[in-house]
Design a protein around this motif. Structure first.
Motif, mmCIF file in Angstrom:
data_model
loop_
_atom_site.group_PDB
_atom_site.id
_atom_site.type_symbol
_atom_site.label_atom_id
_atom_site.label_comp_id
_atom_site.label_asym_id
_atom_site.label_seq_id
_atom_site.Cartn_x
_atom_site.Cartn_y
_atom_site.Cartn_z
ATOM 1 N N ASP A 1 0.369 6.964 2.000
ATOM 2 C CA ASP A 1 -0.322 8.351 2.156
ATOM 3 C C ASP A 1 -1.627 7.987 1.382
ATOM 4 O OD1 ASP A 1 1.884 9.641 3.145
ATOM 5 O OD2 ASP A 1 2.899 9.868 1.419
ATOM 6 N N SER B 1 -4.453 2.725 -2.776
ATOM 7 C CA SER B 1 -3.574 2.599 -3.704
ATOM 8 C C SER B 1 -2.360 1.833 -3.465
ATOM 9 C CB SER B 1 -2.951 4.027 -4.082
ATOM 10 O OG SER B 1 -4.105 4.865 -4.671
ATOM 11 N N TYR C 1 3.205 4.792 -10.100
ATOM 12 C CA TYR C 1 4.459 5.385 -9.332
ATOM 13 C C TYR C 1 5.884 4.951 -9.942
ATOM 14 C CZ TYR C 1 0.769 5.369 -5.479
ATOM 15 O OH TYR C 1 -0.337 5.484 -4.843
ATOM 16 N N THR D 1 -3.842 4.602 1.299
ATOM 17 C CA THR D 1 -3.985 3.323 1.548
ATOM 18 C C THR D 1 -4.938 2.594 0.440
ATOM 19 O OG1 THR D 1 -5.499 3.418 3.181
ATOM 20 C CG2 THR D 1 -3.479 3.314 3.968
ATOM 21 N N VAL E 1 9.642 2.185 2.762
ATOM 22 C CA VAL E 1 9.124 3.501 2.194
ATOM 23 C C VAL E 1 9.397 4.529 3.330
ATOM 24 C CG1 VAL E 1 6.967 4.731 1.331
ATOM 25 C CG2 VAL E 1 7.156 2.170 1.176
ATOM 26 N N GLN F 1 0.723 -1.302 0.123
ATOM 27 C CA GLN F 1 -0.173 -0.011 -0.018
ATOM 28 C C GLN F 1 0.833 1.240 -0.151
ATOM 29 O OE1 GLN F 1 -2.261 -0.798 3.374
ATOM 30 N NE2 GLN F 1 -4.213 -0.541 2.498
ATOM 31 N N ASP F 2 0.383 2.191 -0.573
ATOM 32 C CA ASP F 2 0.968 3.891 -0.607
ATOM 33 C C ASP F 2 0.534 4.091 0.819
ATOM 34 O OD1 ASP F 2 1.376 6.445 -0.429
ATOM 35 O OD2 ASP F 2 0.663 6.683 -2.532
ATOM 36 N N LEU G 1 1.374 0.913 -4.439
ATOM 37 C CA LEU G 1 2.485 1.469 -5.028
ATOM 38 C C LEU G 1 3.483 0.792 -5.673
ATOM 39 C CD1 LEU G 1 5.203 1.244 -3.292
ATOM 40 C CD2 LEU G 1 4.093 3.078 -1.976
#
Length: 260
Positions: A136, A140, A250, A138, A228, A133-134, A142
């Motif tokens: 910033d 999305s 990304y 969640t 990350v 997950q991203d 990455l």
């Protein structure tokens, strides 16, 4: 609560594994973190920022070496309390894999909220694809990892947190400061055949930071890792080079490959 108990077999196994990882990480993973979780309100949901005096008074109790295991008896001092939340899901996913295997399952995947573990390959023989997950956003993904017979477990401050006076406080605590860990990381993903190891180690790396995690990887070489960082970059260990793929949105992220 009773301070001395005769523990069930699963509890003993989990405690012993927690202690092993505490020793190998110099206490960065620490199962005696419970008083700290209580003080910050993460146990009850009654979130608050404790004052400095309260936090200082708790530091002496945050000592995994005070957990004494003798046979099936576990003893802790009066001011010490145990929280196995940082390792229990990894232990659980390992057990599920054993149940699968004991019942003839040769292909499977489970997700326990940040903890993914796979058994074998997909039924068509291909590798499982697990998303990271991203932190910033969640909703999305990455990046993805392709794995078989591996746990992929992520720890991040975005999972449980509260905000007060414009400051974010998350649930991953640094036992040396008695406060949420601030190491320059947004999330840590550990990949290994053992879920219990991934779960605890992801916490330890998040507490101490990317450089410590890279050194630990070089020393032990029994796991892989995706970090990350708060500056938006990613660090990926060399062993994941063939299985790590950035998501389409990304592609502009800076990726550093950690080498031996």
């Amino acid at each position: 609560a009773n301070k001395t108990v005769t523990a069930e077999a699963d509890t003993l196994t989990l405690l012993e594994r927690a202690q092993d990882i505490a020793i190998s990480t110099d206490g960065l993973f620490n199962c005696t973190i419970a008083p700290l979780m209580d003080a910050w309100g993460f146990s009850s949901g009654d979130y608050k920022v404790p004052d400095a005096a309260t936090l200082n008074s708790l530091l002496a109790a945050l000592d995994y070496s005070q957990v004494a295991i003798s046979g099936d008896t576990v003893t802790i001092p009066e001011d010490v309390a145990i929280d196995l939340g940082g390792i229990a899901k990894g232990f659980t996913s390992d057990r599920v894999m054993k149940i699968f295997a004991n019942n003839g399952v040769t292909s499977g995947i489970i997700s326990l909220g940040g903890n993914v573990q796979t058994l074998g390959h997909k039924p068509d023989g291909s590798l499982w694809r697990v998303g990271i997950q991203d932190p910033d956003d969640t909703s999305s993904i990455l990046a993805t990892l392709e794995v078989a017979d591996k746990a992929v477990i992520t720890s991040g401050g975005y999972e449980r947190y509260f905000e007060e006076d414009g400051q974010t406080y998350w649930h991953i605590m640094d036992p040396e400061t008695a406060a949420p860990a601030r190491s320059g990381l947004k999330s840590v993903t550990i990949v290994s055949p053992l879920g219990v190891y991934c779960d605890a180690l992801s916490t330890a790396v998040f507490v101490r930071g990317a450089d410590w995690g890279a050194d630990f990887w070089r020393t032990h070489q029994d796991f892989e890792m995706v970090l990350v960082l708060e500056d938006g970059s990613l660090w990926v260990t060399a062993g994941l080079a063939g299985s790590f793929t950035l998501a389409e949105d990304y592609q502009d992220l800076e990726v550093t490959v950690i080498q031996l």
